[in-house]
Design an enzyme around this catalytic site. Structure first.
Site, PDB file in Angstrom:
ATOM      1  N   CYS A  12      72.900  -4.121  -5.604  1.00 33.66           N
ATOM      2  CA  CYS A  12      71.685  -4.385  -4.832  1.00 33.66           C
ATOM      3  C   CYS A  12      71.330  -3.204  -3.939  1.00 33.66           C
ATOM      4  O   CYS A  12      72.168  -2.373  -3.612  1.00 33.66           O
ATOM      5  CB  CYS A  12      71.869  -5.642  -3.998  1.00 33.66           C
ATOM      6  SG  CYS A  12      70.282  -6.304  -3.451  1.00 33.66           S
ATOM      7  N   ASP A  24      76.749 -15.558   0.902  1.00 34.53           N
ATOM      8  CA  ASP A  24      76.859 -14.295   1.643  1.00 34.53           C
ATOM      9  C   ASP A  24      77.422 -14.611   3.035  1.00 34.53           C
ATOM     10  O   ASP A  24      77.313 -15.750   3.522  1.00 34.53           O
ATOM     11  CB  ASP A  24      75.459 -13.656   1.759  1.00 34.53           C
ATOM     12  CG  ASP A  24      75.505 -12.247   2.322  1.00 34.53           C
ATOM     13  OD1 ASP A  24      76.602 -11.645   2.397  1.00 34.53           O
ATOM     14  OD2 ASP A  24      74.425 -11.737   2.688  1.00 34.53           O
TER      15      ASP A  24
HETATM   16  O1  LIG Z   1      70.743  -4.997   1.822  1.00 32.24           O
HETATM   17  C1  LIG Z   1      70.052  -5.324   2.788  1.00 32.24           C
HETATM   18  O2  LIG Z   1      69.671  -4.482   3.615  1.00 32.24           O
HETATM   19  C2  LIG Z   1      69.687  -6.748   2.996  1.00 32.24           C
HETATM   20  C3  LIG Z   1      68.676  -7.048   3.886  1.00 32.24           C
HETATM   21  C4  LIG Z   1      68.319  -8.359   4.104  1.00 32.24           C
HETATM   22  C5  LIG Z   1      68.954  -9.376   3.432  1.00 32.24           C
HETATM   23  C6  LIG Z   1      69.970  -9.105   2.543  1.00 32.24           C
HETATM   24  C7  LIG Z   1      70.349  -7.792   2.305  1.00 32.24           C
HETATM   25  N1  LIG Z   1      71.372  -7.484   1.419  1.00 32.24           N
HETATM   26  C8  LIG Z   1      72.148  -8.412   0.662  1.00 32.24           C
HETATM   27  O3  LIG Z   1      73.229  -8.901   1.404  1.00 32.24           O
HETATM   28  C9  LIG Z   1      74.325  -9.188   0.546  1.00 32.24           C
HETATM   29  C10 LIG Z   1      75.594  -8.544   1.053  1.00 32.24           C
HETATM   30  O4  LIG Z   1      75.467  -7.174   1.187  1.00 32.24           O
HETATM   31  P1  LIG Z   1      76.717  -6.217   1.515  1.00 32.24           P
HETATM   32  O5  LIG Z   1      77.368  -5.909   0.190  1.00 32.24           O
HETATM   33  O6  LIG Z   1      77.616  -6.911   2.452  1.00 32.24           O
HETATM   34  O7  LIG Z   1      76.088  -5.007   2.084  1.00 32.24           O
HETATM   35  C11 LIG Z   1      73.921  -8.684  -0.832  1.00 32.24           C
HETATM   36  O8  LIG Z   1      73.400  -9.780  -1.540  1.00 32.24           O
HETATM   37  C12 LIG Z   1      72.795  -7.764  -0.535  1.00 32.24           C
HETATM   38  O9  LIG Z   1      71.927  -7.758  -1.607  1.00 32.24           O
END
Ligand SMILES: O=C(O)c1ccccc1N[C@@H]1O[C@H](COP(=O)(O)O)[C@@H](O)[C@H]1O
Length: 219
Positions: A8, A131
């Site tokens: 992502c 998450d």
């Molecule tokens: O990535 C971002 O900035 C974000 C912004 C707003 C909502 C979700 C976001 N990211 C998503 O969060 C999870 C966990 O991310 P991490 O691997 O802990 O950085 C994942 O699904 C991202 O796509």
């Protein structure tokens, strides 16, 4: 069903190509201006064209309105809408009806009480993404590189596909998948050298580590 790996927060052609070449099943694009991974509609359109059916395109939004979805659907033509805000089950139904795309609802987890929302979403979401719950003063509800206690999902009985995310990286993804029984893993911070800066080697290592768990489970 085989394991789904999602990378992502991709925002450049080079790192998108790395993720596709390395075999990502889903590639995510963040449409949320406060995020360091936010992409404009123009960039989303350009990156979306590059995918050419090699992975599912996921549009990540946070409490977006209809006009925003209209623009994103037009630019990216996403295969999945990832809803990472406080969207209600009724709003999910509305979004699915209006935009005709499957929805993946992010559910923030800190304690077992956070799982009480599942029956409501299970009736309408196509997939759940667990998450870590962001701190109250966070500037965004995800993408913070923080993990939650995976054991909270250990005895989950959910009749819907689900993925795990939050603070994953190549070193811990196998354990996260084992404990949660999730059918997929999603990562952003764990494949970056700095917020918003994807690292090709970390992307490849993450996909390799996640796939290795699949090889173990078919043996
Ligand atoms: O990535 C971002 O900035 C974000 C912004 C707003 C909502 C979700 C976001 N990211 C998503 O969060 C999870 C966990 O991310 P991490 O691997 O802990 O950085 C994942 O699904 C991202 O796509």
């Amino acid at each position: 069903m085989s394991l789904l790996v999602k990378i992502c927060g991709l925002s450049t052609r080079e790192t998108l190509e790395t993720a596709l070449d390395a075999g990502a099943d889903m590639v995510g694009f963040v449409f949320f201006p406060p995020s360091p991974r936010h992409v404009s509609l123009e960039t989303g359109r350009d990156l979306g064209r590059q995918v050419k059916g090699r992975a599912l395109k996921v549009a990540l939004t946070v409490d977006a309105d209809d006009a925003t979805f209209d623009n994103i659907v037009d630019a990216l033509s996403p295969d999945i809408l990832q809803l990472h805000g406080q969207e209600s089950a009724a709003r999910l139904r509305d979004i699915k009806q209006k935009f005709g795309r499957p929805v993946m609802k992010a559910v923030p987890v800190a304690t077992s009480a956070d799982l009480a929302v599942l029956p409501g979403y299970a009736a309408v979401a196509d997939r759940i993404l667990f998450d870590a719950r962001a701190p109250k003063d966070a500037t965004r509800p995800g993408g913070l590189g923080a993990a939650f206690d995976w054991h909270l999902l250990e005895h989950l009985d959910l009749k819907l596909p689900y993925m795990v995310s939050g603070g994953l990286d190549a070193d811990n993804v196998a354990e996260a998948l084992r404990v949660t029984g999730a059918g997929g893993a999603d990562v952003s911070s764990g494949v970056e050298s700095a917020p918003g800066v994807k690292d090709p080697e970390l992307i490849k290592a993450f996909i390799r580590a996640a796939r290795a768990t699949q090889e173990l489970s078919v043996r």
